[in-house]
Every structure is written in structure tokens, then in C-alpha cells.
Enzyme design. Structure first.
Site, PDB file in Angstrom:
ATOM      1  N   SER A 122       0.837  -1.205   0.000  1.00 60.71           N
ATOM      2  CA  SER A 122       0.000   0.000   0.000  1.00 60.71           C
ATOM      3  C   SER A 122       0.878   1.265   0.000  1.00 60.71           C
ATOM      4  CB  SER A 122      -0.966  -0.051   1.191  1.00 60.71           C
ATOM      5  OG  SER A 122      -1.976   0.914   1.066  1.00 60.71           O
ATOM      6  N   ASP A 177      -9.948  -5.153  -4.139  1.00 60.36           N
ATOM      7  CA  ASP A 177      -9.420  -4.058  -3.312  1.00 60.36           C
ATOM      8  C   ASP A 177     -10.324  -2.830  -3.428  1.00 60.36           C
ATOM      9  OD1 ASP A 177      -7.894  -2.046  -2.072  1.00 60.36           O
ATOM     10  OD2 ASP A 177      -6.004  -2.918  -2.752  1.00 60.36           O
ATOM     11  N   HIS A 211      -7.974  -5.442   0.181  1.00 62.60           N
ATOM     12  CA  HIS A 211      -6.742  -4.667   0.407  1.00 62.60           C
ATOM     13  C   HIS A 211      -5.898  -5.391   1.440  1.00 62.60           C
ATOM     14  CE1 HIS A 211      -4.248  -1.154  -0.076  1.00 62.60           C
ATOM     15  NE2 HIS A 211      -4.266  -0.895   1.218  1.00 62.60           N
TER      16      HIS A 211
END
Length: 232
Positions: A122, A177, A211
Site C-alpha cells: 500500500s 481491493d 486490500h
């Protein structure tokens, strides 16, 4: 100064997973927003290679605009998570310099740059991409999980002085995600192909994954590390 971590602030309390034998390579891995190095040190321990040192630093705690200025671990400020959102250019560049200091510390301690992989998840993956593509040292590769390329409009020009035009990049993204949609990952992969040798960019997606990471992704990361950092 060779073994002195205090000269590199992020190393002072970084989580390090040491090799079981002589360390001839290193993976520096950067966590996501609000996390710490501990979670990724645990994940990397499950795919560890005995001659590789894994370094998982903690981001400094700063107010994050995206989260109503709440103070949390963050590599740089985030204003939004869309490709056209304003970006913390000064913060991104400062964070990249701090990561480059870790790379140089490892080099001084005997691990050459071409035996170092930079990676992250991320926001950490975003920083790993920016740092490696603007680095003056030739690195082994980049692991970019569920992320994007910061300051993407500055590329490919921002990488003009970099020696990493031929670097191998493993980019992975969950297809479900909701934080950083997979189409942003795909756009990032296309952008990366204009910065480095296109055939060096791998973009893998994982059905049903949000995610986060998954075992298949971690196996892909392990294979990538083994290929680029063979035992010597």
C-alpha cells in the site's frame, strides 16, 4: 560508524529478521498506513531465505489529512487515493531519502546494492517504487503490493538520473481491493513500463482478495526474491 544504526533514524527501532547463516542479501520492506514493521516482519519470516536479512522499519507518526488529521504511522501525508488527488511532494521526497539512507547503511555493512530488494504494501509499496526509481544505486528489484506510483506525473523524467532503468518489478494487487482499486494498479503497471524496461514489469492480480495479502501472493514474492537474490 559502520555498525551504528543511530546515524539512520529509521533503523534505530526497525524490526529485523536476521538470516540463519551469513547474510549476503537484504530485503527492505515498508508497511502500509497505520501499520508497523512487525506485521510484515512476521509475514516475511514465513517465506524467509537463510542468507537474506529482512528489514521492516516503522513509519513516523504524523497527522494524515485523509484520516481527518489523525496522528498515525505514515510515510508521508495522504490527501486522497485517486490518481488525480493532490500529493505531499515534499513528504514523499523526504521519506525516499530516509529509505535511501537504509540502503546506504546496508551497503556500508557489506551488502551490495544489487543484492538489495526494496518492497512494500500500500503506502509502503508506493514509497518503495518512488525510492527505487529515483535511487542512484542499482538495486536487485522492487516488490510493490496493492499500491501506486507516487508523483506519477513526474515520471519517466524523475527517473532520468537513476541507474534502475532495467530493474525487475513484481507488482501484485487484489481484484476486490476497495481502498486502492485494481484498475489503479493496472494504470501504475502501464506507467512503470514507460519508466523501466517493459518486460521487467510483472503485474499479478488475485481474485477475491481485498486490500490485503494472500498465500499465493506471498509465494510469488518468495519466488521473486529467490530468483533475484540467489545464494552465493
Amino acid at each position: 560508524m559502520c555498525g551504528n544504526n543511530m546515524s539512520v533514524p529509521l533503523l534505530a527501532d526497525a524490526v529485523t529478521v536476521s538470516g540463519a547463516e551469513r547474510e549476503t542479501a537484504a530485503v527492505i520492506f515498508l508497511h502500509g498506513l497505520g501499520d508497523t514493521g512487525h506485521s510484515w516482519a512476521d509475514a516475511l519470516s514465513s517465506i524467509r531465505l537463510p542468507y537474506v536479512k529482512y528489514i521492516c522499519p516503522h513509519a513516523p507518526r504524523i497527522p494524515v489529512t485523509l484520516n481527518m488529521k489523525m496522528v498515525m504511522p505514515s510515510w508521508f501525508d495522504l490527501m486522497g487515493l485517486t490518481p488525480d488527488a493532490p500529493e505531499d511532494e515534499a513528504g514523499i521526497k523526504k521519506a525516499a531519502e530516509n529509505i535511501k539512507a537504509i540502503i546506504e547503511h546496508e551497503m556500508k555493512n557489506g551488502i551490495p546494492a544489487n543484492r538489495i530488494i526494496l518492497g512494500g504494501f500500500s503506502q509502503g509499496g508506493a514509497l518503495s517504487l518512488y525510492t527505487a526509481l529515483t535511487c542512484q544505486h542499482q538495486l536487485a528489484g522492487i516488490v510493490a503490493l496493492s499500491c501506486w506510483l507516487p508523483l506519477h506525473k513526474a515520471f519517466p523524467q524523475a527517473a532520468n538520473n537513476s541507474v534502475n532503468k532495467d530493474i525487475a518489478i513484481l507488482q501484485c494487487h487484489g481484484e476486490m481491493d476497495a481502498v486502492i482499486p485494481v484498475r489503479f494498479g493496472a494504470l501504475t503497471a502501464e506507467k512503470l513500463k514507460s519508466v523501466v524496461t517493459p518486460t521487467k514489469v510483472q503485474f499479478k492480480t488475485y481474485p477475491g482478495v481485498m486490500h490485503s495479502s494472500c498465500p499465493q501472493e506471498m509465494m510469488a514474492v518468495k519466488e521473486f526474491i529467490e530468483k533475484l537474490l540467489p545464494r552465493i
